[in-house]
Design a protein around this motif. Sequence first.
Motif, PDB file in Angstrom:
ATOM      1  N   HIS A  50       0.851  -1.195   0.000  1.00 35.97           N
ATOM      2  CA  HIS A  50       0.000   0.000   0.000  1.00 35.97           C
ATOM      3  C   HIS A  50       0.883   1.240   0.000  1.00 35.97           C
ATOM      4  O   HIS A  50       1.843   1.340   0.765  1.00 35.97           O
ATOM      5  N   SER A  52       0.988   5.433   0.398  1.00 45.90           N
ATOM      6  CA  SER A  52       0.277   6.654   0.747  1.00 45.90           C
ATOM      7  C   SER A  52       0.330   7.587  -0.466  1.00 45.90           C
ATOM      8  O   SER A  52       1.099   7.365  -1.404  1.00 45.90           O
ATOM      9  N   SER A  53      -0.480   8.626  -0.445  1.00 44.43           N
ATOM     10  CA  SER A  53      -0.593   9.514  -1.600  1.00 44.43           C
ATOM     11  C   SER A  53       0.779  10.064  -1.992  1.00 44.43           C
ATOM     12  O   SER A  53       1.506  10.619  -1.166  1.00 44.43           O
ATOM     13  N   GLN A  78      -4.968  -0.670  -2.936  1.00 41.72           N
ATOM     14  CA  GLN A  78      -5.616   0.488  -2.311  1.00 41.72           C
ATOM     15  C   GLN A  78      -5.849   0.233  -0.823  1.00 41.72           C
ATOM     16  O   GLN A  78      -6.080   1.159  -0.061  1.00 41.72           O
ATOM     17  N   SER A  79      -5.816  -1.045  -0.432  1.00 45.56           N
ATOM     18  CA  SER A  79      -6.209  -1.392   0.933  1.00 45.56           C
ATOM     19  C   SER A  79      -5.147  -0.944   1.941  1.00 45.56           C
ATOM     20  O   SER A  79      -3.980  -1.329   1.844  1.00 45.56           O
ATOM     21  N   PRO A  80      -5.557  -0.132   2.920  1.00 42.98           N
ATOM     22  CA  PRO A  80      -4.574   0.357   3.888  1.00 42.98           C
ATOM     23  C   PRO A  80      -4.048  -0.747   4.804  1.00 42.98           C
ATOM     24  O   PRO A  80      -3.071  -0.534   5.519  1.00 42.98           O
ATOM     25  N   ASP A  81      -4.659  -1.947   4.801  1.00 42.32           N
ATOM     26  CA  ASP A  81      -4.069  -2.980   5.652  1.00 42.32           C
ATOM     27  C   ASP A  81      -3.165  -3.964   4.902  1.00 42.32           C
ATOM     28  O   ASP A  81      -2.915  -5.071   5.359  1.00 42.32           O
ATOM     29  N   GLN A  85       3.820  -1.293   3.725  1.00 42.74           N
ATOM     30  CA  GLN A  85       3.322   0.086   3.681  1.00 42.74           C
ATOM     31  C   GLN A  85       4.448   1.026   3.278  1.00 42.74           C
ATOM     32  O   GLN A  85       5.514   1.009   3.899  1.00 42.74           O
ATOM     33  N   VAL A  87       5.072   4.988   3.196  1.00 44.10           N
ATOM     34  CA  VAL A  87       4.429   6.184   3.734  1.00 44.10           C
ATOM     35  C   VAL A  87       5.291   7.416   3.443  1.00 44.10           C
ATOM     36  O   VAL A  87       6.425   7.514   3.905  1.00 44.10           O
ATOM     37  N   SER A 110       4.520  -7.386   8.968  1.00 44.18           N
ATOM     38  CA  SER A 110       4.409  -6.102   8.274  1.00 44.18           C
ATOM     39  C   SER A 110       5.776  -5.497   8.000  1.00 44.18           C
ATOM     40  O   SER A 110       6.751  -5.744   8.711  1.00 44.18           O
ATOM     41  N   LYS A 112       7.124  -1.542   7.142  1.00 40.89           N
ATOM     42  CA  LYS A 112       6.702  -0.159   6.981  1.00 40.89           C
ATOM     43  C   LYS A 112       7.914   0.718   6.667  1.00 40.89           C
ATOM     44  O   LYS A 112       8.875   0.770   7.435  1.00 40.89           O
TER      45      LYS A 112
END
Length: 500
Positions: A50, A52-53, A78-81, A85, A87, A110, A112
């Motif tokens: 996922h 972020s913008s 698109q799924s935030p989970d 990730q 960011v 995860s 991140k």
Amino acid sequence: PPASTNGSSSAPSVPLSPADPAALERVVPEPAGITAAAGTFTLTSATAIHASSGAEPVAADLAAYLKQQTGLAPAVSQSPDAAIQLVLQPSGGDPSLGTEGYTLVIGPSSVKLTAATDAGLFHGVQTVRQLLVGAKLQDGTITDHPRFAYRGVMLDVARHFYSVADVKAYIDAAALYKVNEFHLHLTDDQGWRFAVPGWPKLTSVGAATQVGGGVGGSYSAADLKEIVDYAASRYMTVIPEIDMPGHVGAAVYAYPSLACDGRHHGPVTSVSPAYDSLCTSSESTYRFVDTATKAAADATPGATYLHMGGDEAQALSLTQYNAFVAKTQNLVAGHDRTPIAWAEAGTATLLPQTVLEYWNTAQPQPYVLQAAAKGTKLIMAPGNHAYLDQQPVAGFRVGLHWAGYVPVSKAYDWDPVTVLPGIAPSAVLGVEAPLWSETVKNLADAETLAYPRLPAIAEIGWSAPNTHDWQRFSKRLAAQAPLWDKLGIAYYKSPEVPWG
Ligand code: TNX
């Protein structure tokens, strides 16, 4: 319990085990902070990413790299989970990590990656590529940022010409080591390699050969755009170099009127410079310089720097040379670029922003110290450590050795703030690893000289000096080999490195 691994001496180990600090000890350049945790993250066919913008392009890069290395094709979701990730946190992140830093937190389920810029995310993705062992990542946290803003590599496309595809391959491999500047040495005695409007013979005549008498070649505006765009996709800026007022044999061969006596010594196909010079006393020379530097600036939209050469202008008096440097840096500045010149240009009166590139460690150059004392910034490319064209050992199948032999340990064994005694650390903008191509006939030759020494210079530019340790570095280098094998990089298996 978490264990800090910075400063420990541990070999890269496979397979990963719970809380294995060694498994995180495989990144080049060495990150600023590493903390290992128990457990591993395992990529599966269900893993998604996922973004972020604003982080979508780097997420797509990560997906492609993961596929290349594992065969698994994680979806950008698109799924935030999603498990992975990316960011982008322009203001809320850790300000001490600067514009190119990142934080990477790997847990059992995860991953991140956080950064203030997409460049920071991209550098973090390079770390992930290096940390992958099979489909696994060791759990832990890495916080990272560069020591120097300028971390460059240079490719000489004048002595031997390289296709756009080969240049892209060279850029691509350097990106793995968080290099952010790509200096393209576009002109020299043996070839003028890019199109300048109104001066067609620079390429039709001046690009028609190379060292050894091969067919040479040149880049059209579209070719340069392709290179610039590709570099940008790897978060690198292209710095075009037009080498002047010496090293202009190809330009003078194409347009003899650029020389004071109207005579050329070309075509130059030998290694030794012809010592032609632009006519520094003629106004038409500066019209040429203005047009050529504008063409180079136009080909690199948005770039900060333009390199104006300035090395080995043996045919000129110091007065002539200094006048040329002073005028030319103004023309470059007039095209909205910060001039860079080889260190010899320090004899001239420089604009405050003109940067010098230090290369020749054999000659005392008091003018470099004086310029630095007045605020001139320096790029450090000491020939006896950072020149990738110098042979690692006697008898190596490619390369020169005028600066001595440069084994991997010597490429690593220097500090940019002390390599030139007498300068203030704040004078150092960064480092560069030039690859001159007199003997370098193709991409495989280039890679054999650049790997594993390019990563050593990249680490000198990125990593904090308190992480400097040859034993640990050589093990981390060895851990890169599986990735180089996968990517088809033709590296030199130096006996100094403990390859697995
Ligand atoms: C010196 S380094 C040169 C180049 C050569 C190089 C070969 C510099 C600014 N000038 O013209 O290609 O040595 O190592």
